[in-house]
Enzyme design. Structure first.
Site, PDB file in Angstrom:
ATOM      1  N   ASP A 113       0.811  -1.217   0.000  1.00 13.63           N
ATOM      2  CA  ASP A 113       0.000   0.000   0.000  1.00 13.63           C
ATOM      3  C   ASP A 113       0.843   1.265   0.000  1.00 13.63           C
ATOM      4  O   ASP A 113       0.351   2.342   0.320  1.00 13.63           O
ATOM      5  CB  ASP A 113      -0.985   0.002   1.182  1.00 13.63           C
ATOM      6  CG  ASP A 113      -0.378  -0.628   2.407  1.00 13.63           C
ATOM      7  OD1 ASP A 113       0.866  -0.715   2.485  1.00 13.63           O
ATOM      8  OD2 ASP A 113      -1.142  -1.025   3.302  1.00 13.63           O
ATOM      9  N   LYS A 164       5.433   2.688  17.570  1.00 10.64           N
ATOM     10  CA  LYS A 164       4.457   3.692  18.042  1.00 10.64           C
ATOM     11  C   LYS A 164       4.880   4.349  19.368  1.00 10.64           C
ATOM     12  O   LYS A 164       4.241   4.152  20.413  1.00 10.64           O
ATOM     13  CB  LYS A 164       3.074   3.060  18.165  1.00 10.64           C
ATOM     14  CG  LYS A 164       2.579   2.476  16.844  1.00 10.64           C
ATOM     15  CD  LYS A 164       1.102   2.118  16.890  1.00 10.64           C
ATOM     16  CE  LYS A 164       0.581   1.719  15.539  1.00 10.64           C
ATOM     17  NZ  LYS A 164       0.686   0.351  15.156  1.00 10.64           N
ATOM     18  N   ASP A 224       1.435   6.176   2.310  1.00 13.55           N
ATOM     19  CA  ASP A 224       0.754   4.917   2.635  1.00 13.55           C
ATOM     20  C   ASP A 224      -0.724   5.182   2.396  1.00 13.55           C
ATOM     21  O   ASP A 224      -1.340   5.978   3.107  1.00 13.55           O
ATOM     22  CB  ASP A 224       1.034   4.580   4.103  1.00 13.55           C
ATOM     23  CG  ASP A 224       0.238   3.396   4.597  1.00 13.55           C
ATOM     24  OD1 ASP A 224      -0.719   2.978   3.923  1.00 13.55           O
ATOM     25  OD2 ASP A 224       0.554   2.885   5.673  1.00 13.55           O
TER      26      ASP A 224
END
Ligand code: GTP
Length: 350
Positions: A113, A164, A224
């Site tokens: 993607d 993250k 993305d």
């Protein structure tokens, strides 16, 4: 013997359902979503071909038959395609392990993607210069908190991965861009037929083993397309020539591209850039302000207005409707005088 400028083969990971793109992707694999009216994956394959890679393996787990039926052996796109189909999702590294039979020399892996203009020849030269077993492309983002951050030393060797990070614990703004160059022996560490990821599996393991893993920083285009906003943004960027697709040539900044059998009422106003595919009908006093992409067979009734909109095939827009920053799936209907701002309508399933 001269070594080639890029690896000979690439694997594209065509995995998940694209959960963040639902309900738009309902029933179609995310990489088949149209970008400028061509499946996204065609753009990726054309990019690899432009880089000099004409053997690509598609690692498929979600609706593989749809993708195989469309792409076949790749000859229509001037490349050779092979498929590695998973019975159940094997994760990013597991999916590449499943394609191991094709991978006998240094190869590229690309998340399915990602749209990028990364210079693979330069990344490959970096990989060779460093003697790396794995090189991870790194892209700069202002806020890396939703991403996998990669911390490197001053010669680019990876120190650690932070998935993250919290805002006060961000070690770097350079994130894993989902593009890798790997030596085939790295796959010896990937279990067969089991779910296993690069991000929290193979890459940290290679670090633990003291293997040379490097981060290649690049500042080019990287997107993305995993959310509706990003998907719309990609269409707009390509149509307004902020970025180029290797698949489509001949666009100009404010161009209006109509297939021959399009019907446009003389009172309609169209400001490019806009792509209007075959059999589209545009009514009286319609107002179109690009970037706008219309798939085949769309109908725009009188006095409707569209701005920054992507319509898939067979969409019907009612009279006087106003759409701004919208993505409208196949065969969907927009009622007369509806006002849709920043909206996504799913395909109407037949
Ligand atoms: P989805 O939205 O579910 O596609 O995944 P994501 O965008 O959250 O990305 P993720 O980091 O999970 O995966 C990175 C890339 O690997 C995406 O292109 C995924 O489609 C692909 N991928 C993830 N899991 C698998 C898998 O089990 N098999 C294959 N073949 N590809 C996968």
């Amino acid at each position: 013997m001269r070594s080639s400028a890029v690896p000979q083969k690439a694997v594209i990971l065509v995995g998940g359902e694209g959960t963040r793109l639902r309900p738009l992707t309902n029933g179609i694999p995310k990489p088949m979503m149209p970008v400028l009216n061509r499946p996204f994956l065609e753009h990726t394959i054309a990019y690899l071909r432009q880089c000099g890679i004409d053997f690509t393996i598609l690692a498929l787990s979600y609706l593989p038959e749809v993708i195989q039926a469309h792409f076949g052996d790749g000859s229509k796109l001037g490349v050779q395609l092979a498929y590695a189909v998973e019975h159940s999702p094997l994760g990013t590294a597991g999916a590449v392990k499943n394609a191991e039979r094709y991978l006998d020399s240094t190869f590229v892996v690309l998340n399915g993607d990602i749209f990028t203009n990364l210079d693979l020849a330069d990344m490959f030269a970096f990989h060779r210069r460093k003697g790396a077993k794995a090189t991870i492309a790194l892209t700069y983002v202002d806020n890396p908190c939703a991403f996998g951050v990669v911390e490197t030393d001053d010669v680019g060797r990876v120190r650690r991965f932070v998935e993250k990070p919290k805002p006060d614990q961000v070690p770097s703004n350079w994130i894993n861009a989902g593009i890798y160059i790997l030596e085939p022996e790295t796959l010896e560490h990937v279990p067969a037929d089991r779910h296993y990821m690069f991000e929290n599996g193979l890459f940290p393991l290679l670090l633990e083993l003291g293997e040379p893993v490097y981060g290649y920083r690049f500042r080019g285009y990287w997107l993305d397309m995993g959310t509706p906003e990003k998907y719309l943004c990609l269409n707009c960027d390509l149509l307004s020539l902020k970025e180029k697709s290797a698949l489509i040539s001949g666009l100009s900044k404010d161009g209006i591209y109509c297939d021959g059998d399009v019907t446009i009422h003389p009172s309609a106003q169209i400001v490019g850039p806009a792509i209007i595919a075959s059999r589209c009908q545009i009514g009286r006093k319609v107002h179109i302000k690009g970037p706008v992409v219309m798939g085949p067979g769309c109908s725009i009734a009188d006095e409707a207005s569209l701005e920054e909109v992507v319509l898939w095939r067979g969409v019907n827009i009612g009279a006087g409707a106003i759409l701004k920053q919208c993505v409208i799936g196949d065969e969907a209907e927009v009622e007369a005088r509806a006002q849709l701002i920043n909206r996504v309508l799913p395909p109407r399933l037949s």
